[in-house]
Scaffold this active site. Sequence first.
Site, PDB file in Angstrom:
ATOM      1  N   LYS A 244      11.610   5.681  -7.844  1.00  0.00           N
ATOM      2  CA  LYS A 244      10.905   4.676  -8.638  1.00  0.00           C
ATOM      3  C   LYS A 244      10.983   4.956 -10.118  1.00  0.00           C
ATOM      4  CE  LYS A 244       6.209   4.851  -8.719  1.00  0.00           C
ATOM      5  NZ  LYS A 244       4.837   5.139  -8.289  1.00  0.00           N
TER       6      LYS A 244
ATOM      7  N   LYS B 231      10.701  10.259  -9.521  1.00  0.00           N
ATOM      8  CA  LYS B 231       9.738   9.376 -10.172  1.00  0.00           C
ATOM      9  C   LYS B 231       9.848   9.580 -11.670  1.00  0.00           C
ATOM     10  CE  LYS B 231       4.890   8.129 -10.256  1.00  0.00           C
ATOM     11  NZ  LYS B 231       3.598   8.268  -9.584  1.00  0.00           N
TER      12      LYS B 231
HETATM   13  C1  PBG Z   1       0.259   7.307  -9.028  1.00  0.00           C
HETATM   14  C2  PBG Z   1       1.172   6.165  -8.836  1.00  0.00           C
HETATM   15  C3  PBG Z   1       1.655   5.304  -9.841  1.00  0.00           C
HETATM   16  C4  PBG Z   1       2.360   4.297  -9.190  1.00  0.00           C
HETATM   17  C5  PBG Z   1       2.329   4.565  -7.820  1.00  0.00           C
HETATM   18  N1  PBG Z   1       1.596   5.736  -7.613  1.00  0.00           N
HETATM   19  C6  PBG Z   1       1.420   5.315 -11.303  1.00  0.00           C
HETATM   20  C7  PBG Z   1       1.654   6.483 -12.123  1.00  0.00           C
HETATM   21  O1  PBG Z   1       2.327   7.444 -11.738  1.00  0.00           O
HETATM   22  O2  PBG Z   1       1.128   6.469 -13.232  1.00  0.00           O
HETATM   23  C8  PBG Z   1       3.002   3.122  -9.869  1.00  0.00           C
HETATM   24  C9  PBG Z   1       3.299   1.950  -9.035  1.00  0.00           C
HETATM   25  C10 PBG Z   1       3.573   0.684  -9.760  1.00  0.00           C
HETATM   26  O3  PBG Z   1       3.690   0.625 -10.998  1.00  0.00           O
HETATM   27  O4  PBG Z   1       3.678  -0.332  -9.079  1.00  0.00           O
HETATM   28  N2  PBG Z   1       0.606   8.544  -8.751  1.00  0.00           N
END
Ligand code: PBG
Length: 337
Positions: free
Chosen positions: A260, A205
Site C-alpha cells: 500500500k 507500506k
Molecule cells: C494504520 C493504517 C493506516 C491505513 C490503514 N491502516 C494509516 C496510517 O498508517 O497512517 C490507511 C488506509 C487508507 O488510507 O485507506 N496503521
Amino acid sequence: MVSCFPLQRHRRKRATPWIRDLFAEHFINPSQFIAPIFVSEVPHDGGLDLDIFPGLRRYMIEDLPALCEQLQSFGIKAIMLFPVISEDKKDEIGTEALNPESLIYKAVRKIKEQNYQLSIMSDVALDPYTSHGHDGVIGALHTKVQDVDNTETVKILSSMALLLAEAGADFVCPSDMMDGRILDIRNDLETHGYTQTLIASYAVKYASSFYQPFRNALGSKGLKALNDKKTYQMDYRNSTEALSECMFDEAEGADCLIIKPGLMNLDIVSKVKEKTSLPIISYHVSGEYVMQKLSAYHGYLDDKQSTFEIMHSFIRAGCSNVITYSAIDICKYLKNE
Ligand code: PBG
C-alpha cells in the site's frame, strides 16, 4: 519471427464484444475484493459522512450483522475491520488496544457469533488508540531521539494479535511497519495454539499522504510528537527495499503480503510477484479512492467504468485481492451486468 502489418492486424481481435471477451486475459469477481469497515462507538457516528470521504459510513456494532449479510450475499469473502474509539479512551500508550472489552474485540465476537462465510481481518497497530496518532509507543531510544520504540511496540502488537485471534479474527494484519513483528506474532500465535490464524502482513507500506482521509475517519487529529511516520513506514523513492521487506515477512511467517498505497505501487506488485508464491493483496487506499470517487461524483469520470478499469489494473499487475472502499459498488455493478 517478426510478423507485421498487414499480415497481422491487432484490430481483428478487438472487432466485436464477443471476440474481445473470447481473448480477455483478466477478470474481476466479488471474491477478489476485501471491504474495509469502520466500526464506531462514537455516538454521532453511524451514518454517511461525506465531509470525510464520499460514501464513507461508520457502523455501530449493532449494524454489523445486517452489513455482513449484505456483503455475504454479494459474494464478498473478507472484511477488514477498523475501530473508531472515543477520544477520551486514547492515551500515549494505546492502553485500550489491550482491553479485551474494547470495541474491536466486541465487534469481532459479534460477527463471529453468526457463522458468516466471511473472513474477518483486523489491523494490528496502535494508531486508533494513541492520542498522538502513531502506530506504536513513543520512547527516547538510545540515541535520545524521540521515536516509536520497536521492542516495546512489538510486544504490545503481539498481545493485540493474540486477543484478536482469541476473539475469533481469521486474519491479523500488522500495519505498523516495526521490524521483526511478524516473527513475534507468529511465535505467540503458535505457542498459544492459534495455528490456523493467518497473518496478512502489510509488508510494504509507504509513508504516504494518501492515508489522510482514513486518518480523518479514525478521528486522528493530526500526528503529534513526530511530524510523520517516515521513521517506520517506507520511503516512496525506494523499490529494492520493498522486496527485502517482503522476503523478511515471508520468512517470519506471513501468509500473504499487503502492498500500500496500491494504485501508485503496481510496479512493486509485479516485482514482488516474481519473487514470492504468497498471495499479494493491494490496498487501494483512501486518498486514491477519493481521487476517483470525487471525480465521478462531480461527473468528470464515469464511476463504473473508471472503477472497473482501476480494479482490472490491480489484478493484471498480479494481485490476488484488493482492499477497497469500492467493494460494495463493484459487486452491485457486477450483479447488474
Ligand atoms: C494504520 C493504517 C493506516 C491505513 C490503514 N491502516 C494509516 C496510517 O498508517 O497512517 C490507511 C488506509 C487508507 O488510507 O485507506 N496503521
